[in-house]
Structures are given as structure tokens and as C-alpha cells.
Motif scaffolding. Structure first.
Motif, PDB file in Angstrom:
ATOM      1  N   LYS A  90       0.818  -1.213   0.000  1.00  0.00           N
ATOM      2  CA  LYS A  90       0.000   0.000   0.000  1.00  0.00           C
ATOM      3  C   LYS A  90       0.852   1.263   0.000  1.00  0.00           C
ATOM      4  N   ILE A  91       2.077   1.186   0.528  1.00  0.00           N
ATOM      5  CA  ILE A  91       2.893   2.395   0.634  1.00  0.00           C
ATOM      6  C   ILE A  91       4.235   2.265  -0.079  1.00  0.00           C
TER       7      ILE A  91
ATOM      8  N   THR B 284       6.514   0.775  -3.603  1.00  0.00           N
ATOM      9  CA  THR B 284       6.576   0.268  -4.968  1.00  0.00           C
ATOM     10  C   THR B 284       7.646  -0.808  -5.047  1.00  0.00           C
TER      11      THR B 284
ATOM     12  N   LEU C  53       0.145  10.119   3.351  1.00  0.00           N
ATOM     13  CA  LEU C  53       0.888   9.714   2.158  1.00  0.00           C
ATOM     14  C   LEU C  53       0.040   9.860   0.900  1.00  0.00           C
ATOM     15  N   ASP C  54       0.721  10.108  -0.203  1.00  0.00           N
ATOM     16  CA  ASP C  54       0.111  10.008  -1.522  1.00  0.00           C
ATOM     17  C   ASP C  54       0.663   8.739  -2.162  1.00  0.00           C
ATOM     18  N   THR C  55      -0.188   7.727  -2.277  1.00  0.00           N
ATOM     19  CA  THR C  55       0.241   6.446  -2.845  1.00  0.00           C
ATOM     20  C   THR C  55      -0.368   6.213  -4.223  1.00  0.00           C
ATOM     21  N   SER C  56      -0.832   7.274  -4.849  1.00  0.00           N
ATOM     22  CA  SER C  56      -1.515   7.146  -6.141  1.00  0.00           C
ATOM     23  C   SER C  56      -0.564   7.145  -7.329  1.00  0.00           C
TER      24      SER C  56
ATOM     25  N   LYS D 224       5.687   5.022  -5.189  1.00  0.00           N
ATOM     26  CA  LYS D 224       5.122   5.348  -3.884  1.00  0.00           C
ATOM     27  C   LYS D 224       6.220   5.912  -2.975  1.00  0.00           C
TER      28      LYS D 224
ATOM     29  N   ALA E  67       5.078  12.282   1.171  1.00  0.00           N
ATOM     30  CA  ALA E  67       4.887  11.867   2.560  1.00  0.00           C
ATOM     31  C   ALA E  67       4.979  13.068   3.496  1.00  0.00           C
TER      32      ALA E  67
END
Length: 303
Positions: free
Chosen positions: A33-34, A36, A175-178, A182, A229
Motif C-alpha cells: 500500500k505504501i 513500490t 501519504l500520496d500512494t496514487s 510510492k 509523505a
């Protein structure tokens, strides 16, 4: 008493491998989820491109090709292992069932090993450097006036952590995980492999009367873009959550272009799970303005 033969030991290994794989497949993880996952084929990977956020420009004349920024940020793979020994006497006495939980636990540990690397790395972000040579969470990330990384420097902060209060005030992360990359990079050189040393003439069998089984892997973790982050140990309230979102969304690349950061994941330790739920779950009266604005993830590895 069972006669210990090579065929019997190999059959036991098939069973142990099944125990390992079943537990491996059933163990839930959150690191994806956080982080890559980046495959690795060498001792280390160098991520020179971390200094860039690609952008579009009007195509007038030849293409403008940007060189990879020479940050020289590298992640060196590490070796990991877990091992179990099985007594030959337990095989002779048909007592091998006691080892099944050990192999299952080995499978669970192998599956969750990336979690044990990824989440603690965030905790270490105040002292561990990222691609720009600054700690990942820092007061002085340099952002340059020109898109090519030159010109006047503006120092940018991506945290609201009172370091003096850090031992008592738990830290939460927005966080921005989009993005394709990531906030964390999980670099995978070799996925977990279960192997055995089960020859009857093996030295361990001769000297110690035991067969050996083990799993090994090669991987490591590092930081992606610090702009994705934000850390805070202020109370997890709507006010401080809003401040963190605003700080992230105001981030700009070199040259002043907005990065269009979209915070979508709130990461908390168990002590802040209730506060996180209260913040992100719609209340009975529909009055919670931040309801569903981010996914809540609670990690025991942040304790």
C-alpha cells in the motif's frame, strides 16, 4: 520406529514445504500500500531519476531531453535467512508433526518480512537520507527556482514533528500512494526460497543427527519522493490533519510547477487507530468533513 531413508526425508520436505507455502499465501501484508516493488538484478540499484517529476510542455521545435539528475541514490540489497533443524530421532520416532507449526511460522515470517522493512523505514525517516541528501522527513529539502535544478533555492519542510516530544507523542503519516512510485521503494533481488540439506551423508546428519531446512531472500528498502509523505506528532485532529493535507498539496517541483499531490492514505500506529477512525469515518450526523478523504492503515510495525 521408522526407517530413515532419502525417499522418506524428501517426502517430509514436500509436507514441510506445503506447510510453509500455505502460511505464506494466507499471511496478510500491507507494505504494497505504501511501497513500490522494484525488481533488482544486481548487487544494488541506483535511482538517478528520483530528482525528476516528468511534465508536459508545448511541443515547439525539437524535444527537450532531460538528463537524469546525478543524485546517486543507491539501495544495496541485503541477505536474509531463517532456518529450522529437524532431529533424525524425531523422524525415526514418527514425531515430525511437531515441526509443522515451525514451517508455517517460517512461511508467515517470509511473507511479512517486507512489512518489517518498509514501515520501520518511515520511523527512521528523520535520520535516514533520501535522494536529495537530506533526511526523508526534514526542514530543508531544496527546491530550485528553475526546472533544470538551478537558480535560487527554497527550503521545504515535510513534517510537523516536535522532536523533543517524539518519545511520548506517537507519529502519524499522511501519504500520496496514487503515483507509479510510492513513498517507499521495496527492492527485490530474490524472493523467498525454501531449501533443504537432507542427504543422509550430510555433515550435519553425521555430526549432529539433524536435517536442515531454510529459507533465504535478498532485498532492501529505500525512499522514493519525499514530496509524497508528511509526518506529524501533533494530535490527530481535523485541524492538524487539514494542515498536513494543505502542506502536501502546496508542494511544487523545481521551476514552480504544482505537483498535484493527492494525499490518500493515513498511516497510524495502534495507539492512534481510534483517532484515525473517528477522523475518517462518517459520523451519525454526516458532520465529519474529512470522512473518506483517505484510507486508514494501522501498522504494528510503527510501535
Amino acid at each position: 520406529m521408522a526407517l530413515v531413508t532419502s525417499a522418506l526425508v524428501q517426502a517430509l520436505f514436500v509436507g514441510f514445504r506445503r506447510d510453509f507455502q500455505t502460511a505464506f499465501d494466507q499471511t496478510p501484508t500491507d507494505w504494497q500500500k505504501i511501497a513500490t516493488e522494484i525488481p533488482s538484478t544486481t548487487k544494488s540499484n541506483t535511482y538517478g531519476w528520483l530528482g525528476q517529476f516528468p511534465q508536459f510542455r508545448e511541443w515547439i521545435g525539437p524535444r527537450v531531453l532531460k538528463d537524469m539528475a546525478a543524485h546517486g541514490y543507491s539501495i544495496v540489497n541485503k541477505d536474509w535467512e531463517s532456518s529450522v533443524s529437524v532431529k533424525r530421532t524425531d523422524i525415526e520416532d514418527d514425531n515430525v508433526g511437531i515441526y509443522s507449526p515451525l514451517f508455517a511460522e517460517m512461511g508467515r515470517a517470509a511473507k511479512s518480512q517486507p512489512d518489517e522493512l518498509v514501515f520501520p523505514l518511515l520511523k527512521a525517516g528523520f535520520s535516514t537520507l533520501c535522494y536529495d541528501g537530506q533526511p526523508f522527513f526534514d526542514d530543508e529539502h531544496p527546491v530550485y527556482a528553475n526546472a533544470d535544478g538551478t537558480g535560487a533555492v527554497t527550503l521545504v519542510k515535510n513534517h510537523d514533528v516536535d522532536l523533543a516530544a517524539r518519545p511520548t507523542n506517537p507519529i502519524w503519516y499522511l501519504l500520496d500512494t496514487s503515483r507509479a512510485v510510492k513513498p517507499i521503494i521495496f527492492q527485490n533481488r530474490k524472493s523467498p526460497v525454501l531449501t533443504s540439506m537432507t542427504r543422509l551423508d550430510d555433515e550435519a546428519v553425521f555430526m549432529n543427527n539433524e536435517f536442515r531446512f531454510g529459507v533465504d531472500a535478498r532485498n532492501n528498502v529505500g525512499f522514493g519522493f519525499w514530496q509524497l509523505a508528511y509526518a506529524s506528532n501533533q494530535p490527530l485532529t481535523a485541524e492538524h490533519y487539514a494542515d498536513a493535507r494543505a502542506a502536501m498539496q502546496s508542494s511544487k517541483a523545481d521551476g514552480g510547477r504544482p505537483l498535484n499531490i493527492r494525499p490518500n492514505l493515513l498511516l497510524v500506529p495502534p495507539a492512534l487507530e481510534a483517532a484515525g477512525r473517528k477522523l475518517l469515518v462518517k459520523d451519525e450526523n454526516g458532520g465529519n468533513e474529512w470522512a473518506n478523504s483517505a484510507e486508514l492503515v494501522t501498522s504494528n510495525w510503527l510501535v
